[in-house]
Scaffold this motif. Structure first.
Motif, short mmCIF file in Angstrom:
data_model
loop_
_atom_site.label_atom_id
_atom_site.label_comp_id
_atom_site.label_asym_id
_atom_site.label_seq_id
_atom_site.Cartn_x
_atom_site.Cartn_y
_atom_site.Cartn_z
N ILE A 53 -4.34 -39.15 -31.75
CA ILE A 53 -3.02 -39.24 -31.22
C ILE A 53 -2.25 -37.81 -31.07
O ILE A 53 -1.64 -37.57 -30.54
CB ILE A 53 -2.21 -40.56 -31.84
N ASN A 54 -2.55 -37.27 -32.53
CA ASN A 54 -1.93 -35.86 -32.70
C ASN A 54 -2.09 -34.69 -31.51
O ASN A 54 -1.32 -34.23 -30.89
CB ASN A 54 -1.95 -35.58 -34.09
N VAL A 55 -3.42 -34.78 -31.38
CA VAL A 55 -3.95 -33.84 -30.49
C VAL A 55 -3.55 -33.99 -29.01
O VAL A 55 -3.47 -33.30 -28.09
CB VAL A 55 -5.44 -33.61 -30.65
N SER A 56 -3.47 -35.50 -28.60
CA SER A 56 -3.19 -36.00 -27.37
C SER A 56 -1.66 -35.70 -27.13
O SER A 56 -1.26 -35.11 -26.00
CB SER A 56 -3.11 -37.47 -27.36
N PHE A 57 -0.62 -35.55 -28.01
CA PHE A 57 0.45 -35.13 -27.95
C PHE A 57 0.81 -33.70 -27.71
O PHE A 57 1.40 -33.02 -26.78
CB PHE A 57 1.63 -35.74 -28.93
N TYR A 58 -0.12 -32.90 -28.38
CA TYR A 58 -0.26 -31.62 -28.09
C TYR A 58 -0.61 -31.25 -26.75
O TYR A 58 -0.18 -30.53 -26.01
CB TYR A 58 -1.17 -31.05 -29.41
N THR A 59 -1.89 -31.80 -26.39
CA THR A 59 -2.27 -31.80 -25.22
C THR A 59 -1.21 -32.07 -23.80
O THR A 59 -1.41 -31.37 -22.88
CB THR A 59 -3.39 -32.63 -24.93
N LEU A 60 -0.74 -33.01 -24.35
CA LEU A 60 0.37 -33.58 -23.30
C LEU A 60 1.46 -32.63 -22.89
O LEU A 60 1.50 -32.10 -21.43
CB LEU A 60 1.22 -34.91 -23.67
N PHE A 61 2.11 -31.91 -23.90
CA PHE A 61 3.03 -30.70 -23.57
C PHE A 61 2.48 -29.43 -23.03
O PHE A 61 2.98 -28.77 -22.33
CB PHE A 61 3.87 -30.53 -24.83
N PHE A 62 1.10 -29.26 -23.74
CA PHE A 62 0.22 -27.94 -23.29
C PHE A 62 -0.15 -28.06 -21.75
O PHE A 62 0.10 -27.10 -20.82
CB PHE A 62 -0.62 -27.95 -24.10
N TYR A 63 -0.44 -29.16 -21.45
CA TYR A 63 -0.83 -29.29 -20.03
C TYR A 63 0.15 -29.33 -19.04
O TYR A 63 0.01 -29.03 -17.91
CB TYR A 63 -1.76 -30.58 -19.74
N ILE A 64 1.37 -29.91 -19.55
CA ILE A 64 2.66 -29.99 -18.50
C ILE A 64 3.00 -28.35 -18.34
O ILE A 64 3.29 -28.00 -17.13
CB ILE A 64 3.93 -30.75 -19.14
N ALA A 65 3.00 -27.57 -19.29
CA ALA A 65 3.22 -26.26 -19.27
C ALA A 65 2.32 -25.58 -18.38
O ALA A 65 2.63 -24.83 -17.55
CB ALA A 65 3.33 -25.55 -20.37
N TYR A 66 1.02 -25.81 -18.73
CA TYR A 66 -0.14 -25.15 -17.70
C TYR A 66 0.10 -25.59 -16.39
O TYR A 66 0.03 -24.65 -15.33
CB TYR A 66 -1.41 -25.51 -18.37
N THR A 67 0.34 -26.80 -16.00
CA THR A 67 0.32 -27.20 -14.72
C THR A 67 1.37 -26.93 -13.74
O THR A 67 1.29 -26.40 -12.55
CB THR A 67 0.20 -29.04 -14.44
N VAL A 68 2.66 -26.86 -14.43
CA VAL A 68 3.85 -26.23 -13.54
C VAL A 68 3.72 -24.76 -13.55
O VAL A 68 3.89 -24.21 -12.38
CB VAL A 68 5.01 -26.46 -14.63
N TRP A 69 3.25 -24.06 -14.39
CA TRP A 69 2.94 -22.64 -14.40
C TRP A 69 2.01 -22.35 -13.24
O TRP A 69 2.27 -21.48 -12.28
CB TRP A 69 2.53 -21.92 -15.62
N LEU A 70 0.75 -23.08 -13.14
CA LEU A 70 -0.02 -22.68 -12.18
C LEU A 70 0.37 -23.15 -10.61
O LEU A 70 0.06 -22.42 -9.80
CB LEU A 70 -1.22 -23.42 -12.38
N ALA A 71 1.04 -24.26 -10.59
CA ALA A 71 1.51 -24.58 -9.41
C ALA A 71 2.51 -23.69 -8.69
O ALA A 71 2.48 -23.36 -7.59
CB ALA A 71 2.09 -26.03 -9.37
N ILE A 72 3.33 -23.09 -9.61
CA ILE A 72 4.46 -21.98 -9.27
C ILE A 72 4.06 -20.76 -9.09
O ILE A 72 4.63 -20.13 -8.56
CB ILE A 72 5.45 -22.16 -10.18
N ALA A 73 2.75 -20.34 -9.62
CA ALA A 73 2.45 -18.98 -9.64
C ALA A 73 2.39 -18.30 -8.13
O ALA A 73 2.99 -17.17 -8.33
CB ALA A 73 0.99 -18.78 -10.21
N VAL A 74 1.72 -18.88 -7.50
CA VAL A 74 1.85 -18.26 -5.98
C VAL A 74 3.36 -18.04 -5.47
O VAL A 74 3.61 -17.08 -4.78
CB VAL A 74 1.07 -19.13 -5.11
N TYR A 75 4.13 -18.91 -5.56
CA TYR A 75 5.40 -18.79 -5.26
C TYR A 75 6.26 -17.54 -5.95
O TYR A 75 6.83 -16.92 -5.50
CB TYR A 75 6.39 -20.07 -5.63
N PHE A 76 5.83 -17.45 -7.33
CA PHE A 76 6.19 -16.66 -8.49
C PHE A 76 6.04 -14.95 -7.59
O PHE A 76 6.83 -14.17 -7.68
CB PHE A 76 5.90 -16.69 -9.49
N VAL A 77 4.68 -14.95 -7.40
CA VAL A 77 4.17 -13.82 -6.81
C VAL A 77 4.84 -13.44 -5.43
O VAL A 77 5.42 -12.05 -5.25
CB VAL A 77 2.89 -13.68 -6.67
#
Length: 459
Positions: free
Chosen positions: A235-259
């Motif tokens: 449960i602990n590592v799952s919450f860690y993963t939840l927040f980490f993957y949200i950060a990663y997914t948003v960053w990855l989707a926005i990267a092309v727009y950012f450049v």
């Protein structure tokens, strides 16, 4: 230690580690291309709005998240001559390749939204069918803790190479064609074909060794809730993963727009991803020895703090200085590399935690739940990316200053907030290397005792 336990605690060879890592190389040829380019393709080539794209990502990934639980149960009931997990690589690779291509097929205006929702949902389900068993394969190769950490390093190092291949070659490849639509189809077909072959190589180069201590989960179904909901480390590592993957997914989707809009140089895209991937890979490589010396929890916290510092530096101090901007990007990317290694080497330990406490070894159920969390996080992240673009009134025709500011926010302050939440969660993670070794020893002693009792009863 008995013969079975000895085999399960084997130090995995470099060749087999490489073969295992090829599975994530394949995954990133497919998933990396989709994650990097599908949102941009939907809004700027395919012709649907950011809000529609956001809805598609949320719906498809929520369906996929639930599907992960079903796949987990199916995996725990699988028993073939090829093993418990590897058959999914063998038979799922080709359908996944075909559905990757389908996501980038153009249809008429009247059917665009429905077709995009349908094709992307099918893609997510196919990816889960292959990736959930692949993720759990770490558990079946060995119970040796350093080998498991090393397997995660090989996995994410080769994943970063797959991501590097896609991120640095896709743009130039698409640009070779007068029609972006044609370019995307050619590119995705090439990557999907290579991914299919590489998944098959992963199947051929790995071997399942670990045997379950107890009855299969279907014979002890009540323990399913225990191995998940009462599994505190999971449960602990799952919450860690939840927040980490949200950060990663948003960053990855926005990267092309950012450049394109914040840096203001679309031609810089290949260089951007080359530098970013090198930093990401550096974080992966550095993590193995650091974990061996200081442990997963301490390295995770240090990496997250490093990433937060980089994101804040990029937003508040970097300005228009491209060197400063890329410094922030690199600090974030090092954190990504180290974070993925630590979280995915924490998850296998939770299987033994459940096996010891609840007498049920259930890789499929645990990884099905864990991948449910990752897909839910990606659903939320994909939805947030599209929603942020919509909130800041992004249009592909001529983004205004507010839209550009929103893109910059999504690339910096938003993932920084997610990393702060990660740090708070990881502070409560209980397992360490010593307690994990105690679990393995206790499980093996229990196996020996049961074998001895069985022998006495037989006599």
């Amino acid at each position: 230690m008995n013969r079975t336990a000895g085999k399960s605690y084997v130090v995995v060879s470099a060749t087999e580690k490489f073969g295992y890592g090829l599975g994530d190389f394949a995954s990133n040829l497919s998933f990396g291309f989709v994650s990097l380019f599908l949102l941009f393709y939907y809004t700027d080539v395919y012709g649907i709005s950011a809000a529609q794209a956001s809805f598609i990502f949320v719906v498809a990934r929520v369906i996929d998240a639930v599907f992960n639980l079903l796949i987990g149960v199916a995996v725990d009931r699988t028993n073939t001559r090829h093993g418990k997990l590897r058959p999914y690589l063998l038979f799922g690779a080709l359908p996944l390749g075909l559905l990757t291509v389908l996501c980038f097929v153009m249809v008429g205006d009247d059917y665009k939204f429905i077709f995009a929702l349908f094709s992307y949902t099918l893609y997510c389900l196919a990816y889960t069918t292959v990736n959930t068993p692949y993720s759990a394969l770490t558990n079946m190769l060995t119970q040796h803790e350093q080998s498991r950490a090393s397997l995660s390093v090989y996995r994410f190092a080769l994943a970063s190479i797959g991501y590097l291949v896609v991120s640095t070659t896709a743009g130039p490849l698409v640009a070779l064609f007068d029609s972006p639509q044609t370019g995307y189809i050619v590119a995705v077909t090439l990557y999907a074909t290579l991914a299919t072959v590489t998944f098959w190589a992963c199947f051929a180069m790995t071997k399942e060794r670990v045997q379950a201590e107890s009855h299969p989960l279907e014979d002890n179904a009540k323990n399913a809730w225990h191995v998940i909901l009462q599994n505190k480390p999971l449960i602990n590592v799952s919450f860690y993963t939840l927040f980490f993957y949200i950060a990663y997914t948003v960053w990855l989707a926005i990267a092309v727009y950012f450049v394109k809009y914040v840096i203001g140089d679309e031609a810089f895209l290949t260089t951007f991803f080359l530098i970013q991937t090198m930093a990401y890979t550096g974080g992966i490589i550095a993590s193995e020895k650091m974990i061996a010396r200081w442990g997963k929890k301490m390295i995770t916290q240090a990496a997250l703090l490093f990433g937060i510092s980089g994101l804040l530096y990029q937003y508040f101090l970097a300005g228009d200085n491209i060197t400063a901007v890329m410094t922030g990007v690199c600090m974030f990317s090092v954190t990504l590399g180290m974070g993925f290694v630590t979280m995915w080497s924490m998850v296998p330990d939770t299987v033994e935690y459940a096996e010891w406490h609840y007498n049920t070894r259930a890789e499929g159920t645990i990884y099905g739940f864990y991948n449910f969390v990752t897909k839910l996080a990606m659903a939320l992240g994909g939805g947030c990316a599209g929603l942020l673009l919509d909130v800041f009134d992004y249009t592909s025709a001529a983004p205004d200053a507010a839209a550009v500011a929103g893109i910059n926010f999504a690339m910096t302050l938003f993932p920084a907030l997610m990393f702060i939440l990660c740090m708070l969660v990881v502070a409560f993670y209980q397992l360490n290397e010593a307690s994990y070794r105690d679990l393995i020893e206790n499980i093996n002693q229990r196996k020996l005792a049961r074998q001895a009792n069985a022998g006495e009863n037989h006599e």
